[in-house]
Motif scaffolding. Structure first.
Motif, PDB file in Angstrom:
ATOM      1  N   GLN A 189      14.717   8.301  -7.400  1.00 34.53           N
ATOM      2  CA  GLN A 189      13.830   8.879  -8.404  1.00 34.53           C
ATOM      3  C   GLN A 189      12.502   8.133  -8.467  1.00 34.53           C
ATOM      4  O   GLN A 189      11.433   8.739  -8.609  1.00 34.53           O
ATOM      5  CB  GLN A 189      14.521   8.857  -9.768  1.00 34.53           C
ATOM      6  N   ALA A 190      12.551   6.805  -8.343  1.00 32.21           N
ATOM      7  CA  ALA A 190      11.335   5.998  -8.417  1.00 32.21           C
ATOM      8  C   ALA A 190      10.517   6.058  -7.128  1.00 32.21           C
ATOM      9  O   ALA A 190       9.281   6.025  -7.169  1.00 32.21           O
ATOM     10  CB  ALA A 190      11.698   4.549  -8.728  1.00 32.21           C
ATOM     11  N   ALA A 191      11.187   6.149  -5.984  1.00 33.61           N
ATOM     12  CA  ALA A 191      10.497   6.063  -4.697  1.00 33.61           C
ATOM     13  C   ALA A 191       9.933   7.381  -4.193  1.00 33.61           C
ATOM     14  O   ALA A 191       8.909   7.399  -3.497  1.00 33.61           O
ATOM     15  CB  ALA A 191      11.451   5.482  -3.642  1.00 33.61           C
ATOM     16  N   VAL A 192      10.592   8.485  -4.501  1.00 30.00           N
ATOM     17  CA  VAL A 192      10.219   9.774  -3.917  1.00 30.00           C
ATOM     18  C   VAL A 192       8.789  10.224  -4.234  1.00 30.00           C
ATOM     19  O   VAL A 192       8.083  10.707  -3.339  1.00 30.00           O
ATOM     20  CB  VAL A 192      11.246  10.864  -4.302  1.00 30.00           C
ATOM     21  N   PRO A 193       8.296  10.105  -5.468  1.00 33.09           N
ATOM     22  CA  PRO A 193       6.921  10.571  -5.727  1.00 33.09           C
ATOM     23  C   PRO A 193       5.880   9.932  -4.810  1.00 33.09           C
ATOM     24  O   PRO A 193       4.987  10.627  -4.306  1.00 33.09           O
ATOM     25  CB  PRO A 193       6.699  10.181  -7.192  1.00 33.09           C
ATOM     26  N   GLY A 194       5.989   8.638  -4.586  1.00 33.00           N
ATOM     27  CA  GLY A 194       5.051   7.967  -3.692  1.00 33.00           C
ATOM     28  C   GLY A 194       5.191   8.426  -2.254  1.00 33.00           C
ATOM     29  O   GLY A 194       4.191   8.565  -1.538  1.00 33.00           O
ATOM     30  N   MET A 195       6.430   8.662  -1.821  1.00 37.81           N
ATOM     31  CA  MET A 195       6.643   9.160  -0.458  1.00 37.81           C
ATOM     32  C   MET A 195       5.988  10.525  -0.276  1.00 37.81           C
ATOM     33  O   MET A 195       5.329  10.782   0.736  1.00 37.81           O
ATOM     34  CB  MET A 195       8.146   9.244  -0.161  1.00 37.81           C
ATOM     35  N   ILE A 196       6.163  11.393  -1.262  1.00 41.99           N
ATOM     36  CA  ILE A 196       5.570  12.730  -1.177  1.00 41.99           C
ATOM     37  C   ILE A 196       4.056  12.637  -1.103  1.00 41.99           C
ATOM     38  O   ILE A 196       3.405  13.326  -0.298  1.00 41.99           O
ATOM     39  CB  ILE A 196       6.019  13.592  -2.371  1.00 41.99           C
ATOM     40  N   SER A 197       3.483  11.761  -1.907  1.00 42.77           N
ATOM     41  CA  SER A 197       2.022  11.627  -1.913  1.00 42.77           C
ATOM     42  C   SER A 197       1.493  11.083  -0.597  1.00 42.77           C
ATOM     43  O   SER A 197       0.345  11.326  -0.237  1.00 42.77           O
ATOM     44  CB  SER A 197       1.583  10.722  -3.069  1.00 42.77           C
ATOM     45  N   ARG A 198       2.331  10.383   0.157  1.00 47.72           N
ATOM     46  CA  ARG A 198       1.932   9.826   1.456  1.00 47.72           C
ATOM     47  C   ARG A 198       2.256  10.767   2.612  1.00 47.72           C
ATOM     48  O   ARG A 198       2.048  10.439   3.773  1.00 47.72           O
ATOM     49  CB  ARG A 198       2.626   8.480   1.685  1.00 47.72           C
ATOM     50  N   GLY A 199       2.805  11.927   2.298  1.00 47.68           N
ATOM     51  CA  GLY A 199       3.088  12.914   3.330  1.00 47.68           C
ATOM     52  C   GLY A 199       4.493  12.887   3.871  1.00 47.68           C
ATOM     53  O   GLY A 199       4.816  13.573   4.837  1.00 47.68           O
ATOM     54  N   GLY A 200       5.364  12.113   3.244  1.00 52.29           N
ATOM     55  CA  GLY A 200       6.758  12.083   3.675  1.00 52.29           C
ATOM     56  C   GLY A 200       7.344  10.687   3.663  1.00 52.29           C
ATOM     57  O   GLY A 200       6.662   9.700   3.363  1.00 52.29           O
ATOM     58  N   GLY A 201       8.618  10.612   3.979  1.00 53.36           N
ATOM     59  CA  GLY A 201       9.312   9.332   4.004  1.00 53.36           C
ATOM     60  C   GLY A 201      10.753   9.537   4.412  1.00 53.36           C
ATOM     61  O   GLY A 201      11.158  10.646   4.786  1.00 53.36           O
ATOM     62  N   SER A 202      11.512   8.476   4.336  1.00 58.30           N
ATOM     63  CA  SER A 202      12.912   8.552   4.762  1.00 58.30           C
ATOM     64  C   SER A 202      13.775   7.685   3.851  1.00 58.30           C
ATOM     65  O   SER A 202      13.398   6.560   3.512  1.00 58.30           O
ATOM     66  CB  SER A 202      13.058   8.090   6.217  1.00 58.30           C
ATOM     67  N   ILE A 203      14.924   8.220   3.464  1.00 62.51           N
ATOM     68  CA  ILE A 203      15.880   7.501   2.631  1.00 62.51           C
ATOM     69  C   ILE A 203      17.215   7.455   3.352  1.00 62.51           C
ATOM     70  O   ILE A 203      17.687   8.466   3.879  1.00 62.51           O
ATOM     71  CB  ILE A 203      16.062   8.195   1.269  1.00 62.51           C
ATOM     72  N   VAL A 204      17.813   6.275   3.384  1.00 58.02           N
ATOM     73  CA  VAL A 204      19.164   6.116   3.923  1.00 58.02           C
ATOM     74  C   VAL A 204      20.047   5.562   2.819  1.00 58.02           C
ATOM     75  O   VAL A 204      19.752   4.513   2.233  1.00 58.02           O
ATOM     76  CB  VAL A 204      19.199   5.173   5.138  1.00 58.02           C
ATOM     77  N   ASN A 205      21.115   6.274   2.511  1.00 59.13           N
ATOM     78  CA  ASN A 205      22.101   5.818   1.547  1.00 59.13           C
ATOM     79  C   ASN A 205      23.324   5.282   2.289  1.00 59.13           C
ATOM     80  O   ASN A 205      23.821   5.944   3.209  1.00 59.13           O
ATOM     81  CB  ASN A 205      22.525   6.969   0.628  1.00 59.13           C
ATOM     82  N   ILE A 206      23.773   4.098   1.911  1.00 59.88           N
ATOM     83  CA  ILE A 206      24.951   3.528   2.560  1.00 59.88           C
ATOM     84  C   ILE A 206      26.202   4.006   1.833  1.00 59.88           C
ATOM     85  O   ILE A 206      26.408   3.725   0.650  1.00 59.88           O
ATOM     86  CB  ILE A 206      24.895   1.989   2.579  1.00 59.88           C
ATOM     87  N   GLY A 251       0.774  -1.229   0.000  1.00 59.45           N
ATOM     88  CA  GLY A 251       0.000   0.000   0.000  1.00 59.45           C
ATOM     89  C   GLY A 251       0.804   1.276   0.000  1.00 59.45           C
ATOM     90  O   GLY A 251       0.243   2.370   0.122  1.00 59.45           O
ATOM     91  N   GLY A 252       2.107   1.171  -0.150  1.00 56.14           N
ATOM     92  CA  GLY A 252       2.950   2.363  -0.180  1.00 56.14           C
ATOM     93  C   GLY A 252       4.349   2.041   0.289  1.00 56.14           C
ATOM     94  O   GLY A 252       4.615   0.938   0.780  1.00 56.14           O
ATOM     95  N   LEU A 253       5.260   2.979   0.111  1.00 57.62           N
ATOM     96  CA  LEU A 253       6.645   2.817   0.539  1.00 57.62           C
ATOM     97  C   LEU A 253       7.024   3.987   1.427  1.00 57.62           C
ATOM     98  O   LEU A 253       6.900   5.140   1.032  1.00 57.62           O
ATOM     99  CB  LEU A 253       7.574   2.753  -0.681  1.00 57.62           C
ATOM    100  N   ASP A 254       7.487   3.674   2.632  1.00 54.13           N
ATOM    101  CA  ASP A 254       7.819   4.712   3.613  1.00 54.13           C
ATOM    102  C   ASP A 254       9.316   4.942   3.758  1.00 54.13           C
ATOM    103  O   ASP A 254       9.753   6.066   4.027  1.00 54.13           O
ATOM    104  CB  ASP A 254       7.246   4.333   4.984  1.00 54.13           C
ATOM    105  N   ILE A 255      10.089   3.871   3.608  1.00 55.82           N
ATOM    106  CA  ILE A 255      11.532   3.953   3.869  1.00 55.82           C
ATOM    107  C   ILE A 255      12.288   3.221   2.762  1.00 55.82           C
ATOM    108  O   ILE A 255      11.928   2.103   2.377  1.00 55.82           O
ATOM    109  CB  ILE A 255      11.883   3.323   5.233  1.00 55.82           C
ATOM    110  N   LEU A 256      13.335   3.857   2.257  1.00 57.06           N
ATOM    111  CA  LEU A 256      14.218   3.261   1.259  1.00 57.06           C
ATOM    112  C   LEU A 256      15.632   3.237   1.806  1.00 57.06           C
ATOM    113  O   LEU A 256      16.137   4.259   2.270  1.00 57.06           O
ATOM    114  CB  LEU A 256      14.177   4.074  -0.036  1.00 57.06           C
ATOM    115  N   VAL A 257      16.258   2.068   1.766  1.00 59.47           N
ATOM    116  CA  VAL A 257      17.668   1.961   2.152  1.00 59.47           C
ATOM    117  C   VAL A 257      18.460   1.520   0.925  1.00 59.47           C
ATOM    118  O   VAL A 257      18.322   0.390   0.450  1.00 59.47           O
ATOM    119  CB  VAL A 257      17.876   0.954   3.303  1.00 59.47           C
ATOM    120  N   ASN A 258      19.268   2.438   0.409  1.00 60.99           N
ATOM    121  CA  ASN A 258      20.107   2.145  -0.758  1.00 60.99           C
ATOM    122  C   ASN A 258      21.421   1.527  -0.291  1.00 60.99           C
ATOM    123  O   ASN A 258      22.396   2.231  -0.005  1.00 60.99           O
ATOM    124  CB  ASN A 258      20.366   3.431  -1.551  1.00 60.99           C
TER     125      ASN A 258
END
Length: 258
Positions: free
Chosen positions: A127-144, A86-93
């Motif tokens: 690039q792929a994950a951010v639009p959905g995060m914005i539409s859900r009111g926010g999110g978090s990305i961690v880059n290793i 139902g959505g993506l909240d957190i992305l860990v690259n």
């Protein structure tokens, strides 16, 4: 006054790249232990076994094969996470490779492969994950990232530059996305005792007594583990860190402080 912060990730969906084994698997496992829905993305089919094992523990985990250097596969992976949960909240690259070569040994194909996986892959995922995060009111990305990001060793030229790019990607997106409440941070692991690193050391004849001596000289007396990095990722994406963005967190037991 806001609600009390916690490490409860129930109802949150986390996508971890390169999560079939090593640091990525530790990150995925720890998020699952805190109640998150976890999507394991990796080119290694071993990711399905990892996800199946976590499901047997009653956790919500899925595997999808993904080559992060290919935009079509990245888009499919993010869409899969959104459709499944139902959505993506957190992305860990986390997906990355660490081949070694000096300048004279770094041909164009070597350079392109390192950049495609380590840097382009993170950019495509964001690039792929951010639009959905914005539409859900926010999110978090961690880059290793890596301790090599600022200069690196002579034989980690391409790798170090790719990780330097990860730092710039992190800071640029953190500034660009702050108003949309998408936080972007970077974690720099220290010397991690992963299976791959231990195999490399053994192949180079650097195991046994020489390895023990090297470890004994480390500030806190041990190598880092995948769990150490996972704990940092959980913290940086938790409610406790909701005002932290554009930052670099080094988890190296004090190596870089000397």
């Amino acid at each position: 006054m806001r609600e009390k912060a916690s490490f409860n990730f129930a109802g949150k969906t986390v996508l971890v790249t390169g999560a079939a084994k090593g640091i990525g698997a530790a990150i995925a496992e720890q998020f699952g232990s805190y109640g998150a829905n976890v999507v394991v993305a990796d080119v290694d089919e071993q990711g399905e076994a990892a996800a199946a094992g976590w499901r047997q523990l009653g956790r919500s985990a899925r595997f999808i094969r993904c080559d992060v250097s290919r935009g079509s596969e990245v888009a499919k992976t993010v869409a899969y996470a959104e459709q499944e949960f139902g959505g993506l909240d957190i992305l860990v690259n986390n997906a990355g490779i660490f081949p070694r070569a000096r300048l004279a040994e770094t041909d164009e194909a070597f350079w392109d492969r390192v950049m495609d996986i380590n840097l382009k892959g993170a950019y495509l995922m964001c690039q792929a994950a951010v639009p959905g995060m914005i539409s859900r009111g926010g999110g978090s990305i961690v880059n290793i990232g890596s301790l090599h990001a600022t200069s690196g060793a002579p034989d980690t030229l391409a790798y170090a530059i790719s990780k330097g790019g990860i730092v710039t990607l992190t800071r640029n997106l953190a500034s660009a996305l702050a108003r949309q409440r998408v936080r972007v941070n970077c974690i720099h692991p220290g010397w991690v005792a992963s299976d791959g690193e231990m195999a490399r050391l053994a192949a180079a004849g650097e195991g046994g007594d020489s390895l023990e001596k090297a470890i004994s000289r480390m500030p806190m007396g041990r190598m880092q583990t995948g769990d150490d990095i996972a704990s940092a990722a959980v913290f940086m994406t938790s409610d406790f860190a909701d005002q932290i963005t554009g930052q670099q967190l080094t988890v190296d037991g004090g190596i870089s402080s000397r």
